[in-house]
Design an enzyme around this catalytic site. Structure first.
Site, PDB file in Angstrom:
ATOM      1  NE  ARG A   1      14.193  24.169 -16.568  1.00  0.00           N
ATOM      2  CZ  ARG A   1      13.219  25.062 -16.776  1.00  0.00           C
ATOM      3  NH1 ARG A   1      13.333  25.910 -17.785  1.00  0.00           N
ATOM      4  NH2 ARG A   1      12.161  25.077 -16.015  1.00  0.00           N
TER       5      ARG A   1
ATOM      6  CB  SER B   1       9.013  19.807 -32.881  1.00  0.00           C
ATOM      7  OG  SER B   1       7.700  19.421 -32.491  1.00  0.00           O
TER       8      SER B   1
ATOM      9  CG  ASN C   1      17.838  19.837 -26.360  1.00  0.00           C
ATOM     10  OD1 ASN C   1      17.006  19.033 -26.757  1.00  0.00           O
ATOM     11  ND2 ASN C   1      17.766  20.388 -25.147  1.00  0.00           N
TER      12      ASN C   1
ATOM     13  CE  LYS D   1      11.830  23.259 -32.094  1.00  0.00           C
ATOM     14  NZ  LYS D   1      13.260  23.180 -31.676  1.00  0.00           N
TER      15      LYS D   1
ATOM     16  CE1 TYR E   1       8.967  24.277 -30.211  1.00  0.00           C
ATOM     17  CE2 TYR E   1       7.145  23.023 -31.148  1.00  0.00           C
ATOM     18  CZ  TYR E   1       8.381  23.050 -30.533  1.00  0.00           C
ATOM     19  OH  TYR E   1       9.029  21.879 -30.252  1.00  0.00           O
TER      20      TYR E   1
ATOM     21  CB  VAL F   1      20.789  29.502 -26.514  1.00  0.00           C
ATOM     22  CG1 VAL F   1      21.847  28.782 -25.727  1.00  0.00           C
ATOM     23  CG2 VAL F   1      19.442  28.819 -26.371  1.00  0.00           C
TER      24      VAL F   1
ATOM     25  CB  ALA G   1       6.170  29.051 -38.353  1.00  0.00           C
TER      26      ALA G   1
ATOM     27  N   GLY H   1      20.780  23.538 -23.434  1.00  0.00           N
ATOM     28  CA  GLY H   1      19.592  23.188 -22.649  1.00  0.00           C
ATOM     29  C   GLY H   1      19.636  21.772 -22.122  1.00  0.00           C
TER      30      GLY H   1
END
Length: 267
Positions: free
Chosen positions: A26, A146, A92, A163, A159, A66, A161, A23
């Site tokens: 962008r 994060s 990433n 991470k 999200y 991915v 959970a 990633g």
């Protein structure tokens, strides 16, 4: 007499190193990492779901999603065929596409997608690219997590959970791989003003009929404020990653590195 060698701060300290950053195209943390590690002399391969219009080095880009098994399989296959493996892997890719409305609005699919993107993608790539690292007795893996793994939001529970699971997995992987010469660490950014964050702030400004700065401040306030008084720049996160993958960080293993301007106030 110190521990640093004469070339400890060599600007080309990653010369000859093969790096994969997922990633990295962008305008976010991934792209900043790609630029920083390339500046340090590394050969940096990156991935994205779509081929960017401004792609400069097609031989260093792999188009793949991915978050899918097929996507990670494609990346592993092409990296091994083209480069024989990598010395440094930066997982990433991450993010949340869950709907607003809290936990009752989030379906099994929303939860599954969060884990596919934020956990399983890293697990699969690690598993596929670790064997050459083990064989050569050297490697570095960085997982971008994060601060939301400690500060879950109403609309980002899945999200957060995922991470948290990635952080836990990283610690176990670090312990297992350290005797084999491979260092694993995590980097947990706070509110970073990426291109995606800018789009979010602009939407908030439009919805509330206010300006960009006010909407940004609203987001900062929702986190309980940022003691340093501003958001992070992607380049600041990239600088931390650059240090962690270098030999200057040779004794740092299995650690979470929070870079959030002071948002997390617990020890």
């Amino acid at each position: 007499m110190g521990f640093l060698t004469d070339n400890s701060f060599n600007t080309k300290e990653l010369d000859g190193k093969r790096v994969l950053v997922t990633g990295g195209t962008r305008g976010g943390i991934g792209e900043a990492i790609v630029k920083r590690l390339a500046h340090a002399g590394a050969t940096v391969i990156t991935t994205a779901r779509k081929t960017p219009d401004e792609l400069k080095a097609s031989d260093l880009f792999i188009q793949a999603d991915v978050s899918t098994p097929d996507g990670t399989t494609k990346i592993i296959k092409e990296v091994l065929e083209r480069f024989g493996g990598v010395d440094i892997l930066i997982n990433n890719v991450g993010g949340s596409s869950a709907p607003t409305g809290g936990v009752l609005a989030q379906s099994d699919n929303d939860w599954q997608q969060a884990f596919e993107t934020n956990l399983f993608a890293a697990v699969r790539l690690d598993r596929g690219l670790l064997p050459p690292m083990i064989k050569q007795g050297y490697g570095v893996i960085i997982h971008i997590t994060s601060i939301q793994r400690r500060l879950p939001g109403n609309n980002t529970m899945a999200y957060s959970a995922a991470k948290a699971a990635l952080t836990n997995y990283s610690k176990g992987l670090a312990t297992e791989m350290a005797p084999k010469g491979i260092r694993v660490n995590t980097v947990a950014p706070g509110f970073t003003e990426t291109k995606a964050a800018e789009r979010l702030i602009n939407r908030m400004a439009q919805n509330s009929e206010t300006d960009y700065n006010s909407a940004r401040q609203e987001l900062m306030d929702s986190l309980g404020g940022i003691p340093i008084g501003r958001t992070a720049r992607p380049e600041e996160v990239a600088e931390l990653v650059s240090f962690l993958v270098s030999d200057r960080a040779s004794y740092i293993i299995g650690c979470e590195h929070i870079i959030d301007g002071g948002i997390i106030r617990t020890i």
